[in-house]
Design a protein around this motif. Structure first.
Motif, PDB file in Angstrom:
ATOM      1  N   ASP A 116      -5.114  15.447   3.663  1.00 52.15           N
ATOM      2  CA  ASP A 116      -3.794  15.606   4.274  1.00 52.15           C
ATOM      3  C   ASP A 116      -3.368  17.060   4.154  1.00 52.15           C
ATOM      4  N   PHE A 117      -3.753  17.825   5.144  1.00 58.13           N
ATOM      5  CA  PHE A 117      -3.520  19.252   5.098  1.00 58.13           C
ATOM      6  C   PHE A 117      -2.032  19.587   5.112  1.00 58.13           C
ATOM      7  N   GLY A 118      -1.296  18.859   5.899  1.00 57.50           N
ATOM      8  CA  GLY A 118       0.129  19.152   6.036  1.00 57.50           C
ATOM      9  C   GLY A 118       0.867  19.001   4.720  1.00 57.50           C
ATOM     10  N   THR A 119       0.598  17.893   4.026  1.00 58.18           N
ATOM     11  CA  THR A 119       1.284  17.669   2.750  1.00 58.18           C
ATOM     12  C   THR A 119       0.843  18.697   1.721  1.00 58.18           C
ATOM     13  N   ALA A 120      -0.442  19.049   1.755  1.00 60.25           N
ATOM     14  CA  ALA A 120      -0.919  20.080   0.823  1.00 60.25           C
ATOM     15  C   ALA A 120      -0.197  21.391   1.066  1.00 60.25           C
ATOM     16  N   PHE A 121      -0.037  21.712   2.324  1.00 63.23           N
ATOM     17  CA  PHE A 121       0.674  22.933   2.679  1.00 63.23           C
ATOM     18  C   PHE A 121       2.110  22.878   2.167  1.00 63.23           C
ATOM     19  N   LEU A 122       2.735  21.706   2.354  1.00 62.56           N
ATOM     20  CA  LEU A 122       4.102  21.511   1.873  1.00 62.56           C
ATOM     21  C   LEU A 122       4.182  21.694   0.359  1.00 62.56           C
ATOM     22  N   LEU A 123       3.215  21.062  -0.350  1.00 60.02           N
ATOM     23  CA  LEU A 123       3.210  21.143  -1.808  1.00 60.02           C
ATOM     24  C   LEU A 123       3.036  22.575  -2.279  1.00 60.02           C
ATOM     25  N   SER A 138       0.869  -1.181   0.000  1.00 58.74           N
ATOM     26  CA  SER A 138       0.000   0.000   0.000  1.00 58.74           C
ATOM     27  C   SER A 138       0.899   1.221   0.000  1.00 58.74           C
ATOM     28  N   PHE A 139       0.493   2.161  -0.775  1.00 57.80           N
ATOM     29  CA  PHE A 139       1.358   3.350  -0.822  1.00 57.80           C
ATOM     30  C   PHE A 139       0.539   4.623  -0.875  1.00 57.80           C
ATOM     31  N   GLN A 140       1.260   5.722  -0.585  1.00 54.00           N
ATOM     32  CA  GLN A 140       0.637   7.028  -0.512  1.00 54.00           C
ATOM     33  C   GLN A 140       0.905   7.779  -1.807  1.00 54.00           C
ATOM     34  N   PRO A 141      -0.121   8.022  -2.597  1.00 51.96           N
ATOM     35  CA  PRO A 141       0.085   8.743  -3.861  1.00 51.96           C
ATOM     36  C   PRO A 141       0.653  10.139  -3.646  1.00 51.96           C
ATOM     37  N   SER A 142       0.392  10.716  -2.454  1.00 46.37           N
ATOM     38  CA  SER A 142       0.882  12.087  -2.243  1.00 46.37           C
ATOM     39  C   SER A 142       2.400  12.141  -2.307  1.00 46.37           C
ATOM     40  N   GLU A 143       3.070  10.995  -1.994  1.00 51.60           N
ATOM     41  CA  GLU A 143       4.529  10.981  -2.082  1.00 51.60           C
ATOM     42  C   GLU A 143       4.978  11.191  -3.534  1.00 51.60           C
ATOM     43  N   GLY A 200      -1.943  23.449 -12.009  1.00 52.87           N
ATOM     44  CA  GLY A 200      -1.318  22.187 -11.614  1.00 52.87           C
ATOM     45  C   GLY A 200      -1.158  22.093 -10.109  1.00 52.87           C
ATOM     46  N   VAL A 201      -0.589  23.142  -9.519  1.00 49.55           N
ATOM     47  CA  VAL A 201      -0.400  23.160  -8.069  1.00 49.55           C
ATOM     48  C   VAL A 201      -1.749  23.051  -7.371  1.00 49.55           C
ATOM     49  N   GLY A 202      -2.708  23.787  -7.905  1.00 46.02           N
ATOM     50  CA  GLY A 202      -4.030  23.828  -7.279  1.00 46.02           C
ATOM     51  C   GLY A 202      -4.694  22.467  -7.256  1.00 46.02           C
ATOM     52  N   ILE A 203      -4.658  21.784  -8.414  1.00 43.66           N
ATOM     53  CA  ILE A 203      -5.316  20.476  -8.481  1.00 43.66           C
ATOM     54  C   ILE A 203      -4.667  19.502  -7.495  1.00 43.66           C
ATOM     55  N   VAL A 204      -3.330  19.461  -7.554  1.00 48.89           N
ATOM     56  CA  VAL A 204      -2.632  18.513  -6.696  1.00 48.89           C
ATOM     57  C   VAL A 204      -2.890  18.838  -5.226  1.00 48.89           C
ATOM     58  N   CYS A 205      -2.785  20.137  -4.900  1.00 53.32           N
ATOM     59  CA  CYS A 205      -3.013  20.527  -3.500  1.00 53.32           C
ATOM     60  C   CYS A 205      -4.419  20.189  -3.053  1.00 53.32           C
ATOM     61  N   ALA A 206      -5.383  20.427  -3.919  1.00 54.44           N
ATOM     62  CA  ALA A 206      -6.773  20.164  -3.557  1.00 54.44           C
ATOM     63  C   ALA A 206      -6.983  18.688  -3.294  1.00 54.44           C
ATOM     64  N   VAL A 208      11.728  20.252  -1.287  1.00 55.55           N
ATOM     65  CA  VAL A 208      10.781  19.288  -0.730  1.00 55.55           C
ATOM     66  C   VAL A 208      11.393  18.588   0.480  1.00 55.55           C
ATOM     67  N   VAL A 209      12.627  18.092   0.313  1.00 53.47           N
ATOM     68  CA  VAL A 209      13.275  17.364   1.406  1.00 53.47           C
ATOM     69  C   VAL A 209      13.435  18.275   2.621  1.00 53.47           C
ATOM     70  N   ALA A 210      13.976  19.467   2.384  1.00 53.99           N
ATOM     71  CA  ALA A 210      14.268  20.378   3.488  1.00 53.99           C
ATOM     72  C   ALA A 210      12.985  20.832   4.174  1.00 53.99           C
ATOM     73  N   ALA A 211      11.992  21.238   3.362  1.00 53.98           N
ATOM     74  CA  ALA A 211      10.760  21.756   3.945  1.00 53.98           C
ATOM     75  C   ALA A 211      10.053  20.679   4.749  1.00 53.98           C
ATOM     76  N   GLN A 212      10.050  19.464   4.211  1.00 52.10           N
ATOM     77  CA  GLN A 212       9.360  18.398   4.919  1.00 52.10           C
ATOM     78  C   GLN A 212      10.088  18.054   6.223  1.00 52.10           C
ATOM     79  N   ALA A 213      11.426  18.037   6.163  1.00 53.15           N
ATOM     80  CA  ALA A 213      12.195  17.761   7.379  1.00 53.15           C
ATOM     81  C   ALA A 213      11.950  18.845   8.416  1.00 53.15           C
ATOM     82  N   VAL A 214      11.991  20.102   7.958  1.00 48.43           N
ATOM     83  CA  VAL A 214      11.788  21.208   8.910  1.00 48.43           C
ATOM     84  C   VAL A 214      10.396  21.114   9.523  1.00 48.43           C
ATOM     85  N   MET A 215       9.378  20.891   8.661  1.00 51.21           N
ATOM     86  CA  MET A 215       8.016  20.829   9.183  1.00 51.21           C
ATOM     87  C   MET A 215       7.863  19.692  10.180  1.00 51.21           C
TER      88      MET A 215
END
Lengths: 573, 410
Positions: B182-189, B131-136, B170-176, B336-343
């Motif tokens: 998953d609010f956190g990942t959307a915020f990251l994106l 099972s995997f997370q498409p958001s990744e 593009g950003v909007g669709i993916v974020c939505a 992406v790596v840095a922001a996600q680590a910081v968050m």
């Protein structure tokens, strides 16, 4: 673009630095203590491992206060379905009312634990176990035990339900007796279940059992004293009585008995007045038993000598503003005669001759008016007025034991100085402290000679002549023993009404202060009987002397003291 | 410069250079930290040995994914991100396909039978064996799409005013799609997307005009789920409700504080025994701190910092001639790596309110590990120039020439 991108990424580096700073911040501020307090409380559970309270022993190691484990019945009300049926099944076994048990269960219905009955007999505990009732169990709890019950209760004291010493030696040496509880710490998981840990042993601190206190009291002597005192108090229907038995050379107290006493197991049923140690805490006007101290002081100071004759006249003598009486005309008496006949006039003449300063010094030297320093809480220091409060009557009142209040312990200690060669030794109640494994922690130094009160010659004279005469010819005859030469002095003091210096009618303290054997006294004994029924008897010679004699006789026999040598003239001289 | 020639060339033929190797090594180190920590968190005397060391045990699974991830990284470093570049005017681009693929997966999360609900959220796709997370995937698809679209070759360079409509859609669709669950990942994106756009360069007026709909959209996402607001509010004071909303933050701080400076020792932490939620994923950093102390935690942060620093070097030295695509892509990946680590670490150390977001390369989860490995591999594969002289490289005609040569060679 590369520059903007680089700037943003450097910004991330700064954020990483901030995060490292945050780790340092968490570990260096009070935040860490605050969360650790919460987290440790959740993660680590402690089970107390109670220390065993030490024993209070008599001088030969007899247990006067001990601890034993007794079964206690408890319940977990949350897993008992039907309180009523459970209560009715338990009631006959526990010898309790079913309604009472049911009420206990109901009151604790939300809890996981409640006591149903504490400290039951082992046989009953087996019966409870045999019921195999879910939610009812038996566990051992330590319980203080006083095998001698009332015998030495006022000295030994007692503990409360939580095993904390409340009075007596139990309170005074509570810290030593209590030891320190250990604890077993284990890790709990998030569901409050204890869990095994594989990287270290669960931590346990072993309890440190309490040490023992060894008293100088000898339970046998104590029993002898208590038995005869009880009999005497009963015979003369007195209000109370006290006996002190002391080794005059070391100051060791062999017995401190009193009537009434109390059962330390049920201390709550007795008033504080009944529980106090009267030998240490109560003061009374001594009366005639005080005379030897003044006489020996006058002798030691060279104010009188042993051959001097005092004219005590026809039983009345006017001193300044008042007249003193003897019970009968005494005529001309020497010092030993004054004591043997207990002549108030004779003592008045001696007191007059001494003057207030010498008299006061003598009384102080024998330790009156200040605490002896005995190792017991609440010692009274008695009453000895300062010289500037003395009246013109004082020089004649004090020599016959009035205008002064003393404790039994003070009297026994002073009398020891009188018969042991003249040394004031501090009274000792605690022989030693030993730890739970029996190793010596502290031994009380004895004899602790505080000072010399009178020269040895004076002491010898008092012992062999004057005090012996009291028993041979005076009021102490009923204290005499066949095998040992007893010395002593009787006393019959009126009880002060405490209002205007007057005395109550027909209210007396009857006392005998003695020692034996005369050749080398092994025991000093004080018997005081408070408020004997005057219509039965009230003289110390009738009330206290016989008891003192019996106590001395049994005690000396118990101590294997050889009988006094039979002398030609029969009076030991 | 008299006796020396500027002798720039790429090392595409000779394999990985120092920086690329360092990127892969640092990423591998983070993977190893993850495997070790998952072993530590799943070691439990109360459980069977098979929960610790069987094929289904977290540590073993993570180790397998990490091993595959390292291979993916090596392959990615060979391939390089060049294939994602937007070359023609056609819409048929690899990066566009990747984005559509990611969007399709995000939609499939909701498909009955495929979507897998965990912790009350639809974030997973369950294919039975995995099972995997498409958001990744979406994170990197979005970065690839933005980088390639914003640096695409255009016939007319007359109007240089960048058109942000398509990237924002593009950003909007993916974020939505991500943000619904998953609010956190959307915020990251959204943040990374915004950064990529800004770094690429566009006028302030354009940014401002887009900020209004973006703010509106995020406000909607925030208030559409009550728990998000609750989390934000509870973060204000965690002590008021220590067994409710404040429970996770207090447990997390408690784990960190328990570790002191050098930690309780690997495996010796207690927070994992039912106290700290998500201790294998979102809160694994707290376990790291508990067991290896603030020192260990700082080391992990320094590993991320090293990755970012290497990223900066990669961005700086990236080959020109692709319209800046490689640079922008490398920047996006690092962001992406840095922001996600910081968050994540900010959440764990209770600087920020709880968001469901993992620690890159360390947190448990195959899809996350593989996606990050692929992205970092491509990052390591960004074509670079190596200056053989003492001067550092500066973009020049030579660089462009060399860059195009190397692309031809690969």
């Amino acid at each position: 673009m590369a520059k903007a991108g680089g700037t943003v990424l450097v910004g991330f580096l700064v954020l990483f630095a901030v995060l490292i700073g945050r780790l340092v911040h968490i570990n260096t501020t009070s935040l860490s203590d605050r969360v650790l307090k919460i987290v440790h409380a959740q993660q680590i559970g402690h089970t107390p491992l109670p220390a065993r309270r030490g024993c209070i022993l008599d001088v030969h190691g007899r247990v006067m206060a001990g601890t034993h484990d007794k079964p206690c019945v408890f319940a977990d009300p949350s897993i008992i379905d039907d309180f009523m049926s459970a209560a009715s099944r338990l009631a006959p076994v526990l010898a309790m009312d079913a309604g009472e048990i049911e009420q206990t269960l109901r009151e604790n219905s939300g809890r996981r634990f409640c006591w149903l009955k504490r400290w039951i007999e082992p046989a009953d505990a087996l019966a409870v176990k045999a019921l195999k009732m879910p939610g009812v169990g038996v566990r051992l709890e330590s319980k203080r035990l006083y095998p001698f019950e009332e015998l030495c209760a006022t000295t030994v004291g007692f503990v409360g339900v939580d095993n904390v010493g409340l009075e007596g030696m139990e309170a005074r040496y509570d810290k030593h007796l209590r030891g320190s509880d250990g604890r077993h710490s284990s890790i709990y998981n998030g569901h409050r279940k204890r869990r095994p840990i594989w990287w270290r042993q669960e931590q346990s601190t072993a309890p440190k059992d309490g040490g023992h206190v060894v008293l100088t009291i000898d339970a046998v002597v104590q029993e002898i004293a208590q038995r005869h005192l009880s009999a005497t108090v009963e015979e003369f229907q007195a209000a109370s009585g006290t006996v002190v038995v002391m080794n005059p050379h070391t100051g060791e107290l062999l017995a401190v008995a009193q009537v009434p006493s109390f059962d330390p197991d049920r201390f709550g049923e007795f008033s504080a007045a009944m529980r106090r140690n009267r030998a240490v805490c109560d003061v009374f006007e001594p009366g005639s038993i005080f005379k030897p101290f003044v006489a020996s002081g006058a002798l030691a100071a060279g104010i009188v000598n042993t051959t001097e004759e005092f004219d005590c006249g026809n039983g009345t003598h006017r001193f300044g503003g008042r007249t003193l009486h003897d019970t009968s005309p005494r005529g001309v008496l020497t010092l030993d005669g004054i004591l043997a006949k207990s002549s108030n006039i004779g003592m008045g003449l001696i007191g007059e001759r001494m003057g207030d300063v010498a008299l006061h010094d003598t009384v102080r030297a024998f330790g009156f008016g200040k605490a002896t320093g005995i190792d017991f809480a609440g010692e009274a220091k008695g009453i000895l007025h300062a010289l500037d409060r003395w009246t013109s009557y004082s020089v004649t009142s004090v020599p016959m034991g009035q205008e002064i209040a003393v404790t039994p312990i003070q009297l026994a200690t002073a009398f020891s100085a009188l018969v042991n060669g003249g040394l004031f030794v501090k009274p000792v109640l605690v022989d030693s402290l030993i730890d739970a494994r029996g190793h010596l922690v502290r031994s009380t130094k004895r004899p602790e000679v505080v000072r010399r009160v009178i020269p040895k010659e004076t002491s010898d004279y008092m012992l062999r002549r004057a005090l012996r005469a009291v028993v041979l010819e005076g009021g102490g005859r009923k204290a005499a023993l066949k095998d040992w030469n007893v010395v002593g002095k009787t006393g019959t003091a009126e009880i002060s009404d405490g209002v205007h210096g007057g005395y109550e009618e027909d209210a007396y303290d009857s006392s005998f202060l003695g020692a034996a054997p005369m050749e080398n006294p092994r025991c000093v004994v004080l018997v005081t009987v408070h408020r004997p029924q005057a219509d039965i008897a009230y003289y110390g010679s009738r009330v206290a002397a016989p008891a003192a004699g019996r106590i001395l006789g049994e005690t000396l026999a118990y101590l294997h003291v050889p009988p006094s040598p039979v002398t030609v003239d029969g009076d030991g001289l | 410069m008299t006796g020396q020639e500027h002798h720039h060339h790429t090392d595409a033929h000779t394999g990985l250079d120092g920086i690329a190797t360092a990127v892969i090594l640092v990423a591998s180190a983070l993977l190893i930290v993850g495997v070790v920590m998952l072993g530590s968190t799943s070691a439990d005397l109360e459980k069977s040995i098979f929960d610790f060391a069987s094929w289904r045990a977290p540590m073993v699974r993570q180790a397998l994914f990490a091993a595959v991830g390292v291979c993916v990284m090596l392959v990615g470093a060979r391939v390089g991100p060049g294939f994602l570049r937007w070359r023609t005017c056609s819409i048929l681009q690899p990066s566009v396909f990747l984005l559509f693929f990611a969007v399709a997966l995000l939609v499939l999360v909701w498909a009955p039978g495929l979507g897998h609900e965990s912790h009350g959220r639809n974030r997973w796709i369950d294919l039975g064996f995995i099972s995997f997370q498409p958001s990744e995937i979406a994170k990197f698809a979005l970065v690839a799409f933005l980088a390639s679209f914003l640096t695409r070759e255009r016939e007319s360079t007359a109007s240089h005013r960048p058109d942000l409509t398509i990237p924002m859609i593009g950003v909007g669709i993916v974020c939505a799609l991500v943000g619904a669950e998953d609010f956190g990942t959307a915020f990251l994106l959204a943040m990374v997307g915004g950064l990529v756009i800004v770094v690429r360069g566009c006028p302030l007026s354009t940014i401002l005009s887009w900020s209004i709909p973006v703010t509106a959209a995020f406000s909607y996402l925030l208030f559409s789920q009550s728990y998000r607001v609750e989390r934000l509010m509870s973060f204000r004071n965690i002590w008021d409700d220590r067994f409710g909303a404040g429970f996770h933050p207090i447990q997390s701080l408690g784990a960190i504080a328990s570790g002191r400076w050098t930690g309780r020792g690997l495996g010796a932490g207690l927070a994992k025994y039912g106290y700290l939620p998500e201790h294998q994923t979102d809160f694994i950093f707290a376990i790291i701190c508990e067991e290896t102390g603030a020192f260990g935690g700082a080391c992990v942060i320094l590993l991320y910092a090293a990755l970012v620093s290497l990223g900066i070097l990669t961005v700086r030295r990236a080959v020109g001639g692709d319209g800046g695509f490689a640079r922008l892509f490398a920047f996006g990946i690092i962001a992406v790596v840095a922001a996600q680590a910081v968050m994540n670490i900010a959440v764990v150390t209770v600087i920020a309110p709880t968001k469901g977001i993992g620690l890159p390369l360390i947190s448990s989860g195959g899809s996350g590990v593989l996606c990050f490995c692929a992205a970092i591999g491509l990052l390591a594969g960004v074509r670079r120039t190596v200056a053989t002289d003492t001067q550092t490289t500066a973009p020049s005609l030579d660089v462009r020439f060399a860059g195009s040569l190397s692309q031809g060679a690969s």
